[in-house]
Motif scaffolding. Structure first.
Motif, PDB file in Angstrom:
ATOM      1  N   ARG A  80     -59.119  12.443  36.454  1.00 30.57           N
ATOM      2  CA  ARG A  80     -59.830  13.591  36.543  1.00 30.57           C
ATOM      3  C   ARG A  80     -59.244  14.370  37.833  1.00 30.57           C
ATOM      4  N   THR A  81     -58.343  13.720  38.616  1.00 28.49           N
ATOM      5  CA  THR A  81     -57.822  14.128  39.876  1.00 28.49           C
ATOM      6  C   THR A  81     -56.365  14.281  39.588  1.00 28.49           C
ATOM      7  N   LEU A  82     -55.737  13.782  38.570  1.00 30.43           N
ATOM      8  CA  LEU A  82     -54.297  13.627  38.557  1.00 30.43           C
ATOM      9  C   LEU A  82     -53.555  14.979  38.477  1.00 30.43           C
ATOM     10  N   ILE A  83     -54.305  16.016  37.639  1.00 29.96           N
ATOM     11  CA  ILE A  83     -53.397  17.084  37.706  1.00 29.96           C
ATOM     12  C   ILE A  83     -53.984  18.091  38.842  1.00 29.96           C
ATOM     13  N   THR A  84     -53.123  17.473  39.914  1.00 28.08           N
ATOM     14  CA  THR A  84     -53.112  18.389  41.081  1.00 28.08           C
ATOM     15  C   THR A  84     -51.764  19.104  41.270  1.00 28.08           C
ATOM     16  N   ARG A  85     -51.709  20.032  42.378  1.00 24.13           N
ATOM     17  CA  ARG A  85     -50.411  20.643  42.592  1.00 24.13           C
ATOM     18  C   ARG A  85     -49.072  19.917  42.805  1.00 24.13           C
ATOM     19  N   PRO A  86     -49.242  18.937  43.865  1.00 23.77           N
ATOM     20  CA  PRO A  86     -47.959  18.165  44.089  1.00 23.77           C
ATOM     21  C   PRO A  86     -47.734  17.366  42.701  1.00 23.77           C
ATOM     22  N   ASN A  87     -48.647  16.663  42.087  1.00 25.21           N
ATOM     23  CA  ASN A  87     -48.338  16.100  40.781  1.00 25.21           C
ATOM     24  C   ASN A  87     -47.722  17.192  39.614  1.00 25.21           C
ATOM     25  N   VAL A  88     -48.189  18.158  39.661  1.00 27.47           N
ATOM     26  CA  VAL A  88     -47.638  19.271  38.631  1.00 27.47           C
ATOM     27  C   VAL A  88     -46.167  19.538  39.019  1.00 27.47           C
ATOM     28  N   GLU A  89     -45.996  19.886  40.224  1.00 31.41           N
ATOM     29  CA  GLU A  89     -44.729  20.135  40.837  1.00 31.41           C
ATOM     30  C   GLU A  89     -43.714  19.062  40.569  1.00 31.41           C
ATOM     31  N   LYS A  90     -44.142  17.545  40.725  1.00 29.76           N
ATOM     32  CA  LYS A  90     -43.374  16.643  40.183  1.00 29.76           C
ATOM     33  C   LYS A  90     -43.108  16.448  38.906  1.00 29.76           C
ATOM     34  N   LEU A  91     -44.118  16.819  38.032  1.00 27.99           N
ATOM     35  CA  LEU A  91     -44.018  16.668  36.600  1.00 27.99           C
ATOM     36  C   LEU A  91     -42.993  17.866  36.135  1.00 27.99           C
ATOM     37  N   ILE A  92     -42.959  18.882  36.744  1.00 31.11           N
ATOM     38  CA  ILE A  92     -42.211  20.084  36.550  1.00 31.11           C
ATOM     39  C   ILE A  92     -40.551  19.539  36.563  1.00 31.11           C
ATOM     40  N   ARG A  93     -40.457  18.896  37.861  1.00 32.49           N
ATOM     41  CA  ARG A  93     -39.039  18.537  37.941  1.00 32.49           C
ATOM     42  C   ARG A  93     -38.663  17.432  37.194  1.00 32.49           C
ATOM     43  N   MET A  94     -39.301  16.410  36.896  1.00 36.93           N
ATOM     44  CA  MET A  94     -39.334  15.247  36.103  1.00 36.93           C
ATOM     45  C   MET A  94     -38.885  15.915  34.582  1.00 36.93           C
ATOM     46  N   ALA A  95     -39.404  16.998  34.174  1.00 41.91           N
ATOM     47  CA  ALA A  95     -39.329  17.546  32.630  1.00 41.91           C
ATOM     48  C   ALA A  95     -38.500  18.580  32.716  1.00 41.91           C
ATOM     49  N   ASP A  96     -37.674  19.002  33.978  1.00 42.74           N
ATOM     50  CA  ASP A  96     -36.682  20.150  34.004  1.00 42.74           C
ATOM     51  C   ASP A  96     -37.086  21.549  33.438  1.00 42.74           C
ATOM     52  N   LEU A  97     -38.750  21.483  33.805  1.00 40.78           N
ATOM     53  CA  LEU A  97     -39.184  22.855  33.369  1.00 40.78           C
ATOM     54  C   LEU A  97     -38.813  24.117  34.266  1.00 40.78           C
ATOM     55  N   ASP A  98     -38.158  23.864  35.313  1.00 35.89           N
ATOM     56  CA  ASP A  98     -37.905  24.550  36.359  1.00 35.89           C
ATOM     57  C   ASP A  98     -36.284  25.221  36.559  1.00 35.89           C
ATOM     58  N   LEU A  99     -35.879  24.948  35.474  1.00 41.50           N
ATOM     59  CA  LEU A  99     -34.335  25.012  35.615  1.00 41.50           C
ATOM     60  C   LEU A  99     -34.062  26.791  35.302  1.00 41.50           C
ATOM     61  N   GLY A 100     -34.882  27.319  34.651  1.00 38.76           N
ATOM     62  CA  GLY A 100     -34.745  28.988  34.636  1.00 38.76           C
ATOM     63  C   GLY A 100     -35.489  29.732  35.540  1.00 38.76           C
TER      64      GLY A 100
END
Length: 521
Positions: A80-100
């Motif tokens: 329930r608490t996994l979707i936090t801003r630090p985890n989402v930022e880490k997830l975006i970096r791992m999935a390369d969603l922030d390249l653009g």
């Protein structure tokens, strides 16, 4: 009721007058809605399923020795608490969603969009969790789910170890605090005992108990003293009788040796008693001091008696008694022993009297001292109990940490690996198209209603007279000829055809959309 029907009829006539404008508005809204529905990009969903095994064979064996957290509750809370801003930022970096993303605003918008799209659902009660994410690119969605699985497992494995270390650190700090408290309590207790060392007893009695014990000892000593004095008085009477019996035996020789068997026996008995007392007490003991004083008095008495007997024998040599009989010697010995015992018991009674008086004086401050001692002892016991509990909990925490390292919090098994759906899951155009048609029809009706209200026309003579407040002189009726009637019918057919065309076009679009979706599936 008639007035309501009249109002409805008037509104319907006004809307019918502007029917073509409403139909045009409906067509425009329908076209825009259809274009909007078809322009919404397709979204593909990627998902994965994880099974969390919280059972371990070591946990029942270590029950009572180590603290065992509720692993199921921890995993549920983590989901329930996994979707936090630090985890989402880490997830975006791992999935390369922030390249653009070039600006911080775009980055924040991406984080918000990903946070709202991520889903972690608990399927039933079997510790099965489904991780899902939707995106216009199926490969991106799959990559995000893969990264989310990694973060989910890593977070669950590290949280228990971190909690264990935090708990051990906190317990260590508390133990140090209680060690200081124990040392301070022991120092206060030691100072109190040294300050009141005279009031302490080996039996652990309070002041009332000590006073009672001393009173009982004093009563017993006084009873023994009375018994010894009675025995001494009886021996003295017998000795006086023996002296009277032997008073006729005079000394014939003035130079004969003068003996004092009574005093000699008493001195011997007193010396034996002194030896016995020295084996038990020191030189300063009242019984020892009394015995030495009695021996000195007996020796002085012996010297005086010898001098008197010598003088009496020289003055009247025939009057010196013969005190060398066995009975006289035995009575003298008994008399001496009784005197020694009486002196010893008197010293004991005096000592107990002094102790009793001292105890009675101490009773005045005893309640305050006992209350202070009870408070000090209670504080010490509480601190000691808390210290022992903390030490026990520290060992339990250490064992729990070792248990978690040996078995892990839980066993995570990937049942279904991350997979993206082959066809889009959103938007549901088969549902949105009828909604667009309904919106178009509502827009057409709304336009006709607004135009009818803005450009109002009186369709009833009575309503016009009542509204304007003018008298009605007459009504001129419109006579419709055949050409006008034919034109009205033609306009009605055209309007119905245009309206039906709108519905038919939407129907054909829905059929084509349905066939296209089935072919894609």
């Amino acid at each position: 009721m008639d007035e309501l029907i009249s109002q409805i009829t008037t509104i319907a006539r006004g809307m019918w007058k502007h029917r073509w404008r409403g139909l045009i508005a409906a067509w425009l809204v329908a076209i825009v809605g259809a274009i909007g529905v078809m322009a919404v990009p397709d979204k593909y969903e990627a998902s994965a399923r994880i099974y969390v095994d919280t059972q371990s064979i070591l946990k029942p064996l270590m029950s009572g020795l180590a603290v065992q957290p509720n692993v199921e509750q921890q995993v549920m809370m983590l989901s329930r608490t996994l979707i936090t801003r630090p985890n989402v930022e880490k997830l975006i970096r791992m999935a390369d969603l922030d390249l653009g993303n070039a600006s911080k605003g775009e980055q924040d918008a991406l984080i918000d969009r990903v946070s709202k799209t991520l889903e972690i659902k608990n399927v039933g009660r079997d510790n099965i969790y489904t991780l899902a994410y939707r995106d216009t690119d199926p490969e991106k969605a799959k990559k995000v789910v893969q990264s989310l699985v990694s973060i989910f497992v890593e977070s669950s494995m590290g949280s228990s170890r971190q909690d264990s270390d935090t708990a051990k650190k906190f317990i260590e700090e508390q133990i140090k605090t209680y060690v200081t408290k124990l040392e301070e309590a022991e120092a206060r207790l030691k100072e109190f005992k040294l300050r009141n060392i005279d009031l302490q007893t080996t039996e652990g009695r309070d002041m009332a108990g000590q006073l009672g014990a001393i009173s009982e000892q004093l009563r017993q000593a006084r009873l023994e003293l009375r018994e010894a004095e009675n025995a001494r008085d009886a021996a003295k009477k017998q000795l006086d009788a023996e002296r009277a019996t032997n008073s006729k035996n005079l000394m014939s020789d003035t130079s004969a040796s003068i003996s004092t068997p009574e005093i000699d026996s008493r001195i011997d008995a007193q010396k034996r008693n002194l030896d016995a007392l020295l084996q038990r007490f020191t030189e300063q003991h009242p019984d020892v001091v009394g015995a030495r004083r009695l021996i000195k008095d007996l020796e002085d008495q012996k010297r005086k008696e010898i001098q008197e007997l010598r003088k009496a024998a020289l003055a009247n040599p025939s009057a010196a008694p013969s005190n060398n009989t066995l009975a006289y010697q035995e009575l003298s010995r008994v008399m001496a022993t009784s005197e020694v015992l009486v002196a010893s018991l008197r010293a004991r009674v005096a000592e107990y009297d002094a102790r009793y008086a001292k105890a009675r004086e101490a009773m005045k401050t005893a309640p305050q001292i006992e209350a202070e001692f009870a408070q000090l002892n209670r504080d010490y016991e509480i601190n000691k109990k808390n210290y022992n509990d903390l030490v026990s909990r520290r060992e339990s925490a250490t064992m729990s940490g070792d248990l978690d390292n040996a078995t892990g919090v839980a066993d995570f098994r990937l049942i279904d690996p991350p997979r993206a759906s082959p066809k889009p899951v959103a938007p549901n155009r088969l549902l949105l198209m009828p909604l667009a048609l309904l919106a178009a029809l509502a827009a057409g009706l709304g336009v006709t209603f607004l135009l009818g209200q803005i450009r109002a026309v009186f369709y009833d003579a009575n309503a016009m007279s009542e509204t304007l407040g003018l008298p009605l002189l007459g009504v001129v009726s419109l006579q419709v000829d055949d050409g006008s009637a034919q034109r009205r019918k033609s306009e009605l057919v055209k309007f119905l055809a245009a309206t039906g065309g709108l519905v038919v076009v939407f129907g054909l679009g829905m059929a084509a959309l349905f066939l296209t979706s089935n072919q894609a599936g």
